[in-house]
Design an enzyme around this catalytic site. Structure first.
Site, mmCIF file in Angstrom:
data_model
loop_
_atom_site.group_PDB
_atom_site.id
_atom_site.type_symbol
_atom_site.label_atom_id
_atom_site.label_comp_id
_atom_site.label_asym_id
_atom_site.label_seq_id
_atom_site.Cartn_x
_atom_site.Cartn_y
_atom_site.Cartn_z
ATOM 1 N N TYR A 1 0.772 -1.089 0.021
ATOM 2 C CA TYR A 1 0.017 0.069 0.011
ATOM 3 C C TYR A 1 0.820 1.423 0.102
ATOM 4 O O TYR A 1 2.000 1.170 0.100
ATOM 5 C CB TYR A 1 -1.052 -0.072 1.000
ATOM 6 C CG TYR A 1 -0.766 -0.067 2.674
ATOM 7 C CD1 TYR A 1 0.651 -0.079 3.195
ATOM 8 C CD2 TYR A 1 -1.815 -0.470 3.424
ATOM 9 C CE1 TYR A 1 0.886 -0.211 4.316
ATOM 10 C CE2 TYR A 1 -1.522 -0.514 4.967
ATOM 11 C CZ TYR A 1 0.023 -0.496 5.231
ATOM 12 O OH TYR A 1 0.254 -0.535 6.552
ATOM 13 N N GLU A 2 0.143 2.427 -0.277
ATOM 14 C CA GLU A 2 0.755 3.684 -0.404
ATOM 15 C C GLU A 2 1.699 3.815 -1.523
ATOM 16 O O GLU A 2 2.933 4.483 -1.635
ATOM 17 C CB GLU A 2 1.418 4.056 0.797
ATOM 18 C CG GLU A 2 0.701 4.194 1.904
ATOM 19 C CD GLU A 2 -0.504 4.945 2.015
ATOM 20 O OE1 GLU A 2 -0.672 5.848 1.059
ATOM 21 O OE2 GLU A 2 -1.560 4.869 2.658
ATOM 22 N N GLY A 3 1.380 2.947 -2.600
ATOM 23 C CA GLY A 3 2.280 2.882 -3.666
ATOM 24 C C GLY A 3 3.312 1.501 -3.613
ATOM 25 O O GLY A 3 4.007 1.570 -2.773
#
Length: 589
Positions: free
Chosen positions: A439-441
């Protein structure tokens, strides 16, 4: 059962000795009257108590119970509400927040240490507050004064929480594909409609309101990422006097059943003409959201460090107690020795220690650069620090979490069969930390961002600014590991120059090399920090023999056993992209 104890001695070493943060704070007017060494130490001490005594004991029970969804309502596991109430009484959500709106205004170089404690104690619990802190940053940086005045004080208090709503079922890393719409209304608000998935803390029972930051398209929006705007959409509408009003038509359709972080509610959020307000300028929502995203990327990187530290603590205790086999030197004459005598167990523990403490130092360095980019009175210094933050943030997010998973797996391996059993806590750490690479890229996206946007796009200027610091240290008379440092930085620069040339000839060059390149930069950065830490440890060894001797031994292990990995990374990078696109590998269904 597992226990978590914040590594306060090492955190103070990083903050006070390696970074010399108090001297930096003293010369930055915005921080000089806010924080001093005693204040910083008091914050670390209190945070350690809160995390170790209040939050960590809920980690296993939270995993076993998980967040629960029923008829659109989400309940957190037993004990979470009471712990969260105590947590916000201490003002922890607003630790780094703008004092103008009720935040404490503490520097990021200090806040990163507190975040590590939170993640090490209980990753699921930590996410509820760190998402709120990130939302506050975006609102403070981009929203109107009226929105700031209405929403920031209760967010910093922790009475309200924040979420960021980006992902849709068909649009993950490629946010240009989002379909959520925002229709202008006569009163200046917008009616937001659409569905978002994977929304951390999108619904929960910890706070009386949730403030969603939502990416959506205006009716006249151009296609792609340049047509995205950012909207503030509260779960409960707020009256002019600040009291809560009617429920906004935004609802949680379900929560995900996940591999880990089970006590963190990961929600499907449905916006059915929900009232929202524009944050920043139309069609520039991605830039505004990335204020929050970049904060969260560093924060999620720190999740990797926190989980790795917890894994190391558990594994080191177990290795000292578990009797299996004999020391190869057969020095003790015992029937069985503690497993810490075995070379492979020591290899795993030292790998965990070296990468975790190196990561803690690197996180502190990035925090220091964030402080300079925000608070320095010197425009040139602010710009230089901002360029370093842009370069190093994807490294922090991806390298911390890649090595964090490795450390959690190492810790599980030290336990042997017991590491696979729930009661010891190691398997939960492996499950919880795994999401941090996604997550978050995703980490692959972080690597592309680093190499494509932060190195190739500017011709390596920001990279050379960073490596110049490493070269300057290595040239100091008596600098430890100077030869190894010079070799590592020369390898990084040579590979970077080669890739700059390749990028103009091979469209796949950046993508093929990106992950290995990020790791190459990560190991080189850790080498610089470990050499600096070794220098300090050698100078101060007599004042604290056990601590500084441990630093010196760990530094030696890093340089002899871990830094040589850069040789293989260089070879893989220079192999190019050809093997990825050979005829034997199908690229079509």
């Amino acid at each position: 059962m597992t226990d978590y104890t914040a590594p306060l001695r090492d955190m103070r070493f990083v903050l006070h000795e390696l970074l010399e943060a108090p001297a930096l704070w003293a010369r930055l007017p915005a921080l000089a009257e806010t924080v001093d060494p005693d204040t910083a130490d008091a914050i670390l001490e209190e945070a350690a108590k809160v995390c170790g005594q209040l939050i960590a004991p809920l980690n296993r029970s939270g995993d076993e119970e998980g967040a629960q969804w029923r008829d659109g309502q989400v309940s957190t596991p037993g004990g979470f509400r009471e712990a969260y109430a105590t947590y916000i009484e201490g003002g922890w959500v607003g630790l780094g927040g703008n004092p103008a709106w009720g935040g404490m205004g503490m520097p990021k170089s200090l806040a990163v240490q507190v975040e590590e404690m939170l993640y090490g104690a209980n990753s699921s619990f930590a996410l509820y507050s760190t998402l709120t802190s990130g939302a506050c940053l975006a609102i403070d940086a981009h929203a109107s004064e009226a929105l700031k005045a209405r929403y920031l004080p209760p967010l910093y208090e922790g009475r309200w929480a924040g979420s960021m709503c980006l992902t849709e079922a068909h649009a993950g890393s490629d946010l240009g594909l989002i379909r959520t719409r925002a229709e202008p209304q006569a009163d200046g608000s917008y009616a937001v409609s659409g569905s978002k998935i994977f929304i951390t803390g999108g619904e929960q029972d910890l706070t009386e309101n949730i403030i969603h930051l939502v990416l959506a398209r205006l009716p006249d929006a151009p296609a792609g990422p340049k047509g995205i705007s950012l909207f503030l959409v509260p779960k409960v509408l707020v009256n002019d006097d600040g009291s809560l009003g009617a429920r906004n038509p935004v609802h949680c359709g379900s929560i995900e059943h996940k591999m880990g972080i089970k006590a963190s509610a990961t929600c499907v959020m449905n916006f059915d003409g929900a009232t929202g307000w524009l944050v920043g300028e139309p069609h520039k929502g991605l830039a505004a959201m990335f204020t929050m995203m970049n904060y969260e990327r560093l924060s999620i990187g720190i999740q990797g460090i926190g989980c790795a530290e917890a894994s190391y603590q558990n594994a080191a205790r177990y290795a000292l107690e578990r009797l299996q086999g004999r020391d190869a030197a057969q020095a003790s004459g015992a029937v069985a020795d503690p497993i810490i005598v075995h070379p492979d167990v020591r290899r795993m523990l030292l790998s965990m220690k070296a990468m975790t403490e190196g990561g803690r130092a690197f996180a502190g360095h990035v925090g220091e650069q964030l402080d300079l980019s925000k608070f320095s009175d010197d425009a040139e210094e602010r710009a230089r620090a901002a360029a370093q933050v842009a370069l190093l943030t994807p490294v922090a997010k991806a390298f911390f979490t890649d090595s964090g998973l490795d450390s959690c797996v190492h810790g599980q391996q030290v336990f042997g069969g017991h590491g696979y059993i729930r009661e010891w806590g190691q398997e939960q750490l492996v499950r919880d930390v795994r999401i941090a690479q996604i997550y978050e890229g995703t980490n692959g996206i972080q690597a592309l961002d680093l190499l494509g946007r932060k190195v190739v796009a500017d011709g390596g200027a920001a990279l050379r600014q960073f490596t110049a610091q490493i070269r300057a240290f290595a040239e100091q008379p008596g600098a430890p590991y100077a030869a190894e440092l010079r070799d590592a930085v020369q390898r990084l620069e040579a590979v970077s120059d080669w890739l700059l040339a390749q990028a103009g000839q091979d469209p796949h060059a950046v993508g093929a090399a990106a992950v290995e390149y990020l790791h190459l930069l990560g190991y080189t950065a850790y080498a610089w920090l470990w050499a600096r830490m070794a220098q300090l440890a050698a100078e101060r060894r007599a004042s604290d023999e056990a601590f500084y001797s441990g630093k010196l031994a760990t530094a030696a292990f890093f340089f002899r056993h871990l830094l040589p990995r850069t040789l293989g990374l260089e070879a893989s990078i220079r192999a190019g992209s050809a093997a990825l696109f050979g005829e034997g590998f199908a690229t079509k269904g």
